[in-house]
Design a protein around this motif. Structure first.
Motif, PDB file in Angstrom:
ATOM      1  N   GLU A  96       0.830  -1.213   0.000  1.00 53.40           N
ATOM      2  CA  GLU A  96       0.000   0.000   0.000  1.00 53.40           C
ATOM      3  C   GLU A  96       0.859   1.256   0.000  1.00 53.40           C
ATOM      4  O   GLU A  96       0.545   2.238  -0.683  1.00 53.40           O
ATOM      5  CB  GLU A  96      -0.929  -0.020   1.212  1.00 53.40           C
ATOM      6  CG  GLU A  96      -1.997  -1.110   1.154  1.00 53.40           C
ATOM      7  CD  GLU A  96      -2.846  -1.138   2.408  1.00 53.40           C
ATOM      8  OE1 GLU A  96      -2.487  -0.407   3.367  1.00 53.40           O
ATOM      9  OE2 GLU A  96      -3.862  -1.870   2.445  1.00 53.40           O
ATOM     10  N   LYS A  97       1.944   1.232   0.755  1.00 55.01           N
ATOM     11  CA  LYS A  97       2.831   2.396   0.791  1.00 55.01           C
ATOM     12  C   LYS A  97       3.466   2.649  -0.570  1.00 55.01           C
ATOM     13  O   LYS A  97       3.584   3.801  -1.014  1.00 55.01           O
ATOM     14  CB  LYS A  97       3.914   2.175   1.856  1.00 55.01           C
ATOM     15  CG  LYS A  97       4.822   3.366   2.067  1.00 55.01           C
ATOM     16  CD  LYS A  97       5.825   3.082   3.177  1.00 55.01           C
ATOM     17  CE  LYS A  97       6.750   4.278   3.385  1.00 55.01           C
ATOM     18  NZ  LYS A  97       7.746   4.010   4.468  1.00 55.01           N
TER      19      LYS A  97
ATOM     20  N   GLU B  30       0.869   4.224  -2.857  1.00 56.49           N
ATOM     21  CA  GLU B  30       0.667   5.637  -2.549  1.00 56.49           C
ATOM     22  C   GLU B  30       1.802   6.489  -3.098  1.00 56.49           C
ATOM     23  O   GLU B  30       1.571   7.582  -3.623  1.00 56.49           O
ATOM     24  CB  GLU B  30       0.545   5.824  -1.039  1.00 56.49           C
ATOM     25  CG  GLU B  30      -0.736   5.237  -0.444  1.00 56.49           C
ATOM     26  CD  GLU B  30      -0.783   5.384   1.058  1.00 56.49           C
ATOM     27  OE1 GLU B  30       0.210   5.921   1.617  1.00 56.49           O
ATOM     28  OE2 GLU B  30      -1.794   4.988   1.685  1.00 56.49           O
TER      29      GLU B  30
ATOM     30  N   GLU C 173       1.440   9.509  -5.871  1.00 51.76           N
ATOM     31  CA  GLU C 173       1.936  10.868  -5.647  1.00 51.76           C
ATOM     32  C   GLU C 173       2.832  11.315  -6.795  1.00 51.76           C
ATOM     33  O   GLU C 173       2.791  12.474  -7.215  1.00 51.76           O
ATOM     34  CB  GLU C 173       2.703  10.921  -4.325  1.00 51.76           C
ATOM     35  CG  GLU C 173       1.829  10.825  -3.083  1.00 51.76           C
ATOM     36  CD  GLU C 173       0.969  12.063  -2.897  1.00 51.76           C
ATOM     37  OE1 GLU C 173       1.363  13.136  -3.395  1.00 51.76           O
ATOM     38  OE2 GLU C 173      -0.104  11.952  -2.271  1.00 51.76           O
TER      39      GLU C 173
END
Length: 282
Positions: free
Chosen positions: A187-188, A191, A195
């Motif tokens: 998930e990180k 993300e 971005e």
């Protein structure tokens, strides 16, 4: 395995067609029956870069079902230090070892004779195994290193299959902890990629390559609409046309009607051209 009191040169090695050498086995020193193994040096060019070195790997056929990897290693350790033993149901290329999620739940093993790939530390061990006299059998089960079979083996397997609740809970907790960590990392990473692909103040989009096997594309409204239209056209092309008989008949009728209408229009056009070309001197 009991060490043999005979030297390798005391008898003759038995070589059969195909380049296999015959090795005799006895389950115990008191056994009258013998079992035959067929061994030869493993030489496959396709596997040159695998964990089966061409000059240190022995290929064995007709391995009995009661011989595990430890037992096979014990039998052939008399010829030299054994690095690894691989048992398989049939000959084939080296398979990539799968990731084991748990040491408790294991698939049931197939019962039957198998093939083995034995990797020695030194290359000379291959020749020692091939030159061993076939009339001097190797003993499998000894007093120091017994091999269990029959009811004793089944009882031992049953005892090992019983899992304590505390041990099972520890395994489940460890697996779930590792799963949560891998999920958070994924998930990180997603993300961070989102971005990086956001539009800046001037409307530019930074396109980056995602995971292996995925196509990178800009996350903008125009790109999304273009991709959606492409998917719609692709779906329409895949739709079945004239699947039913009545659909095919209606299509033919419409086509014939269009041809007749076009024929009448062409007749009128030709008549008009003929009238315009008529000779009129005054």
């Amino acid at each position: 395995m009991a060490p043999s009191t005979k030297k390798h040169g005391a008898g003759n090695a038995c070589i059969i067609p195909g380049g296999f050498a015959v090795l005799s086995l006895k389950f115990s020193a008191e056994s009258d029956t013998q079992h035959k193994l067929y061994v030869k040096e493993h030489r496959v060019r396709v596997e040159a870069k695998t964990h089966r070195p061409l000059d240190k790997t022995l290929f064995v056929l007709n391995v009995p079902p009661y011989c595990s990897q430890a037992v096979v290693s014990q039998i052939f350790s008399r010829f030299g230090a054994v690095v690894s033993v691989e048992l398989s149901d049939r000959p084939g290329t080296a398979s990539v070892p799968e990731i084991k999620l748990s040491n408790i739940f294991k698939p049931a093993e197939k019962q039957g004779f198998k093939v083995a790939y034995i990797v020695f530390r030194k290359a000379k061990s291959i020749q020692l195994a091939k030159s061993h006299p076939h009339n001097f059998p190797l003993v499998i089960s000894t007093e120091k290193q017994p091999v269990t079979t029959g009811l004793q083996k089944w009882a031992e397997q049953y005892r090992k299959s019983i899992i304590l609740p505390e041990k099972l809970q520890e395994t489940v907790d460890a697996f779930m902890t590792d799963y949560d960590l891998r999920k958070e990392e994924k998930e990180k990473k997603q993300e961070e990629e989102a971005e990086e692909q956001k539009e800046d103040e001037e409307g530019w989009v930074k396109v980056t390559r995602g995971n292996k096997g995925t196509k990178a594309r800009p996350h903008s409204e125009a790109a999304n609409q273009k991709s959606l239209q492409k998917e719609i056209r692709k779906k329409k092309r895949k739709e079945l046309l004239n699947f039913y008989t009545w659909q095919h008949r209606n299509t033919q009728k419409e086509h014939i009607a269009d041809l007749r209408k076009k024929f009448e229009e062409d007749k009128q056009r030709i008549s008009l051209l003929r009238a315009q070309r008529k000779f009129r001197p005054y």
